[in-house]
Write a protein that holds these residues in place. Structure first.
Motif, PDB file in Angstrom:
ATOM      1  N   ASN A 140     -13.466 -49.666  -2.896  1.00 44.55           N
ATOM      2  CA  ASN A 140     -12.240 -49.540  -2.089  1.00 44.55           C
ATOM      3  C   ASN A 140     -11.266 -48.530  -2.668  1.00 44.55           C
ATOM      4  N   GLY A 141     -11.775 -47.587  -3.462  1.00 48.09           N
ATOM      5  CA  GLY A 141     -10.952 -46.479  -3.937  1.00 48.09           C
ATOM      6  C   GLY A 141     -10.799 -45.440  -2.851  1.00 48.09           C
ATOM      7  N   LYS A 142      -9.677 -44.759  -2.844  1.00 43.31           N
ATOM      8  CA  LYS A 142      -9.386 -43.824  -1.759  1.00 43.31           C
ATOM      9  C   LYS A 142      -8.936 -42.449  -2.236  1.00 43.31           C
ATOM     10  N   TYR A 143      -8.576 -42.324  -3.527  1.00 41.17           N
ATOM     11  CA  TYR A 143      -7.874 -41.115  -3.951  1.00 41.17           C
ATOM     12  C   TYR A 143      -8.534 -40.466  -5.164  1.00 41.17           C
ATOM     13  N   VAL A 144      -8.679 -39.139  -5.084  1.00 40.83           N
ATOM     14  CA  VAL A 144      -9.267 -38.369  -6.169  1.00 40.83           C
ATOM     15  C   VAL A 144      -8.402 -37.152  -6.440  1.00 40.83           C
ATOM     16  N   LEU A 145      -8.560 -36.593  -7.610  1.00 46.49           N
ATOM     17  CA  LEU A 145      -7.986 -35.299  -7.934  1.00 46.49           C
ATOM     18  C   LEU A 145      -9.134 -34.333  -8.115  1.00 46.49           C
ATOM     19  N   PHE A 146      -9.129 -33.250  -7.329  1.00 46.02           N
ATOM     20  CA  PHE A 146     -10.141 -32.216  -7.455  1.00 46.02           C
ATOM     21  C   PHE A 146      -9.524 -31.000  -8.140  1.00 46.02           C
ATOM     22  N   ASN A 147     -10.313 -30.398  -8.989  1.00 49.83           N
ATOM     23  CA  ASN A 147      -9.913 -29.248  -9.781  1.00 49.83           C
ATOM     24  C   ASN A 147     -10.303 -27.971  -9.033  1.00 49.83           C
ATOM     25  N   TYR A 148      -9.330 -27.086  -8.804  1.00 51.29           N
ATOM     26  CA  TYR A 148      -9.585 -25.852  -8.051  1.00 51.29           C
ATOM     27  C   TYR A 148     -10.727 -25.047  -8.654  1.00 51.29           C
ATOM     28  N   LYS A 149     -10.770 -24.966  -9.956  1.00 49.35           N
ATOM     29  CA  LYS A 149     -11.848 -24.235 -10.621  1.00 49.35           C
ATOM     30  C   LYS A 149     -13.200 -24.849 -10.260  1.00 49.35           C
ATOM     31  N   ASN A 150     -13.290 -26.180 -10.261  1.00 50.96           N
ATOM     32  CA  ASN A 150     -14.538 -26.845  -9.916  1.00 50.96           C
ATOM     33  C   ASN A 150     -14.857 -26.732  -8.426  1.00 50.96           C
ATOM     34  N   ILE A 151     -13.826 -26.689  -7.593  1.00 50.98           N
ATOM     35  CA  ILE A 151     -14.046 -26.519  -6.161  1.00 50.98           C
ATOM     36  C   ILE A 151     -14.696 -25.173  -5.887  1.00 50.98           C
ATOM     37  N   LEU A 152     -14.231 -24.135  -6.590  1.00 53.30           N
ATOM     38  CA  LEU A 152     -14.828 -22.811  -6.413  1.00 53.30           C
ATOM     39  C   LEU A 152     -16.310 -22.818  -6.779  1.00 53.30           C
ATOM     40  N   GLU A 153     -16.639 -23.581  -7.810  1.00 54.37           N
ATOM     41  CA  GLU A 153     -18.026 -23.642  -8.262  1.00 54.37           C
ATOM     42  C   GLU A 153     -18.871 -24.584  -7.414  1.00 54.37           C
ATOM     43  N   SER A 154     -18.230 -25.599  -6.803  1.00 48.05           N
ATOM     44  CA  SER A 154     -18.948 -26.583  -5.973  1.00 48.05           C
ATOM     45  C   SER A 154     -18.143 -26.841  -4.699  1.00 48.05           C
ATOM     46  N   PRO A 155     -18.067 -25.845  -3.796  1.00 46.27           N
ATOM     47  CA  PRO A 155     -17.210 -25.981  -2.608  1.00 46.27           C
ATOM     48  C   PRO A 155     -17.604 -27.129  -1.688  1.00 46.27           C
ATOM     49  N   GLN A 156     -18.846 -27.604  -1.795  1.00 45.06           N
ATOM     50  CA  GLN A 156     -19.280 -28.704  -0.933  1.00 45.06           C
ATOM     51  C   GLN A 156     -18.542 -30.000  -1.235  1.00 45.06           C
ATOM     52  N   CYS A 157     -17.847 -30.048  -2.385  1.00 39.86           N
ATOM     53  CA  CYS A 157     -17.145 -31.287  -2.739  1.00 39.86           C
ATOM     54  C   CYS A 157     -16.047 -31.622  -1.734  1.00 39.86           C
ATOM     55  N   LEU A 158     -15.459 -30.617  -1.079  1.00 41.88           N
ATOM     56  CA  LEU A 158     -14.429 -30.900  -0.084  1.00 41.88           C
ATOM     57  C   LEU A 158     -15.015 -31.635   1.114  1.00 41.88           C
ATOM     58  N   GLN A 159     -16.281 -31.379   1.425  1.00 48.75           N
ATOM     59  CA  GLN A 159     -16.932 -32.101   2.519  1.00 48.75           C
ATOM     60  C   GLN A 159     -17.128 -33.569   2.149  1.00 48.75           C
ATOM     61  N   MET A 160     -17.230 -33.837   0.838  1.00 50.01           N
ATOM     62  CA  MET A 160     -17.410 -35.213   0.381  1.00 50.01           C
ATOM     63  C   MET A 160     -16.200 -36.086   0.706  1.00 50.01           C
ATOM     64  N   LEU A 161     -15.040 -35.469   0.879  1.00 48.00           N
ATOM     65  CA  LEU A 161     -13.848 -36.238   1.222  1.00 48.00           C
ATOM     66  C   LEU A 161     -14.042 -36.934   2.561  1.00 48.00           C
ATOM     67  N   ASP A 162     -14.619 -36.216   3.511  1.00 43.50           N
ATOM     68  CA  ASP A 162     -14.912 -36.829   4.813  1.00 43.50           C
ATOM     69  C   ASP A 162     -16.067 -37.814   4.701  1.00 43.50           C
ATOM     70  N   THR A 163     -17.081 -37.430   3.937  1.00 41.92           N
ATOM     71  CA  THR A 163     -18.266 -38.285   3.810  1.00 41.92           C
ATOM     72  C   THR A 163     -17.907 -39.665   3.285  1.00 41.92           C
ATOM     73  N   TYR A 164     -17.015 -39.695   2.277  1.00 50.86           N
ATOM     74  CA  TYR A 164     -16.679 -40.969   1.636  1.00 50.86           C
ATOM     75  C   TYR A 164     -15.273 -41.446   1.968  1.00 50.86           C
ATOM     76  N   ASP A 165     -14.663 -40.806   2.977  1.00 54.94           N
ATOM     77  CA  ASP A 165     -13.367 -41.256   3.479  1.00 54.94           C
ATOM     78  C   ASP A 165     -12.320 -41.303   2.371  1.00 54.94           C
ATOM     79  N   LEU A 166     -12.194 -40.183   1.646  1.00 58.05           N
ATOM     80  CA  LEU A 166     -11.286 -40.093   0.516  1.00 58.05           C
ATOM     81  C   LEU A 166     -10.194 -39.063   0.782  1.00 58.05           C
ATOM     82  N   PHE A 167      -9.127 -39.157  -0.017  1.00 63.31           N
ATOM     83  CA  PHE A 167      -8.041 -38.190   0.018  1.00 63.31           C
ATOM     84  C   PHE A 167      -7.843 -37.635  -1.391  1.00 63.31           C
ATOM     85  N   CYS A 168      -7.336 -36.415  -1.468  1.00 60.84           N
ATOM     86  CA  CYS A 168      -7.203 -35.828  -2.804  1.00 60.84           C
ATOM     87  C   CYS A 168      -5.930 -35.009  -2.948  1.00 60.84           C
TER      88      CYS A 168
END
Length: 388
Positions: A140-168
């Motif tokens: 029942n967790g809802k919130y994450v912090l994503f690192n811009y540097k890591n997003i550039l290296e793994s851009p698919q992680c933003l799609q995971m927000l929808d997949t797992y119904d999370l906010f960041c």
């Protein structure tokens, strides 16, 4: 909004109804009295002591505002305009519904910011780990912090927000670069001007601003931290001001704990939703007393301001009732030997029983950090528990 927020909103609105029918009045934040005319099946009708004609607010709107407040955890009157034109009354209703669970900050224009007590925790370090993102959702967790540097290296992680119904919230990745640079040079925390004299490719201020402008309307992203410079308050301020010129997105300023309290006062005067407290992590291993002393000064100086502890996930969250925080420390059991620690109820950590697996430890830590939102009062320290 999440279904549990809607359910909570329904329960709280009904409690407010019972209170209002019994007392007959409720107040705005400014102290203006509103009188109950009728609390019907679909609407609340009331009359202001300053007005002539009765006014109506849909019960559905009241519940939407309560649900919004659970989700956002901090609000000003203007945020409520989407629900009703009677924002003063709605704000007063929120104040009544959460009167023992909020902090009220008076702003310069005479208005107020209302913020829930408890600490919302943003789980970081999960950009490349869909299995743990699923574990977080299942807990029942809802919130994450994503690192811009890591997003550039793994851009698919933003799609995971929808997949797992999370906010960041998105962090610039400044600490990751600082840590890498520190290790490679074998220098300590006191190195300065981290971003000077080095081309950081896409990790430039302009690149980060372009990323922010491309994603600022993403409903899964709640805000962005600026490109702060560990150990360099002045450079941090320059980057923050420049970033505000490049984007109109929700940028949460960061105050380096090595900066002056007067520097913090200037940020507070800007009246942002939240202020990040940066530069804590390098002190935590052997100089935690310094961080504790600074947090004590900061929270006493500005007790009703929403502070976010960047990289904080220990008993200090409870001691100082920070509004929110983030850290990767809940993952320590899989990061290094000796990191297999679990939380006590007071926020301190002890070695986990040998029978617990790495995943069990991580899951227990996630559960503890999730529960921080519900903690309202300061907990006893480990030593105080022993004395008791």
């Amino acid at each position: 909004m999440y279904i549990e927020y809607k359910l909570n909103a329904r329960k709280i609105e009904r409690q407010f109804k019972r209170m209002l029918i019994k007392k007959g009045t409720f107040h705005t934040a400014q102290g203006c009295r509103n009188y109950l005319v009728e609390y019907g099946k679909t609407y609340l009708e009331f009359k202001s002591e300053k007005g002539v004609a009765p006014q109506k607010i849909k019960r559905r709107s009241i519940r939407q505002v309560i649900s919004f407040f659970f989700f956002k955890r901090t609000t000003v009157r203007k945020d409520l305009e989407r629900y009703s034109s009677f924002t003063s009354a709605l704000f007063g209703i929120l104040l009544q519904c959460f009167k023992d669970k909020v902090r009220l900050l008076k702003l310069r224009a005479g208005l107020y910011r209302l913020s829930l007590l408890g600490t919302r925790f943003f789980f970081s370090g999960l950009e490349r780990d869909p299995a743990l993102l699923k574990m977080l959702k299942d807990s029942n967790g809802k919130y994450v912090l994503f690192n811009y540097k890591n997003i550039l290296e793994s851009p698919q992680c933003l799609q995971m927000l929808d997949t797992y119904d999370l906010f960041c919230v998105v962090d610039s990745g400044a600490f990751s670069i600082f840590n890498k640079k520190r290790k490679s040079s074998k220098q300590l925390f006191h190195q300065r001007n981290l971003f000077e004299n080095e081309k950081l490719d896409e990790m430039t201020l302009e690149g980060y601003a372009q990323f922010i402008n491309s994603h600022k309307k993403n409903k899964r992203i709640l805000g962005f931290f600026p490109l702060d410079c560990i150990g360099d308050p002045e450079k941090t301020k320059v980057n923050y001001e420049r970033l505000k010129e490049l984007t109109d997105a929700n940028i949460c300023p960061v105050w380096q704990i090595t900066d002056s309290l007067e520097g913090l006062d200037q940020l507070v005067k800007e009246e942002p939703e939240m202020i990040g407290l940066g530069g804590c992590v390098p002190f935590l291993s052997s100089r935690k007393h310094i961080v504790r002393d600074i947090l004590d000064q900061v929270t006493k100086r500005h007790p009703n301001v929403c502070f976010h502890g960047l990289g904080l996930a220990d008993e200090m969250l409870l001691e100082f009732n920070l509004f929110s925080a983030d850290s990767t420390s809940f993952l320590n059991a899989r990061k290094w030997e000796g990191g297999n620690k679990i939380y006590l109820s007071n926020g301190e950590r002890i070695n986990a029983p040998e029978s617990m697996s790495t995943l069990d430890i991580i899951k227990q830590n996630i559960q503890f950090l999730l529960e921080l939102e519900e903690i309202k009062n300061r907990q006893l320290s480990f030593s105080e528990l022993l004395v008791s």
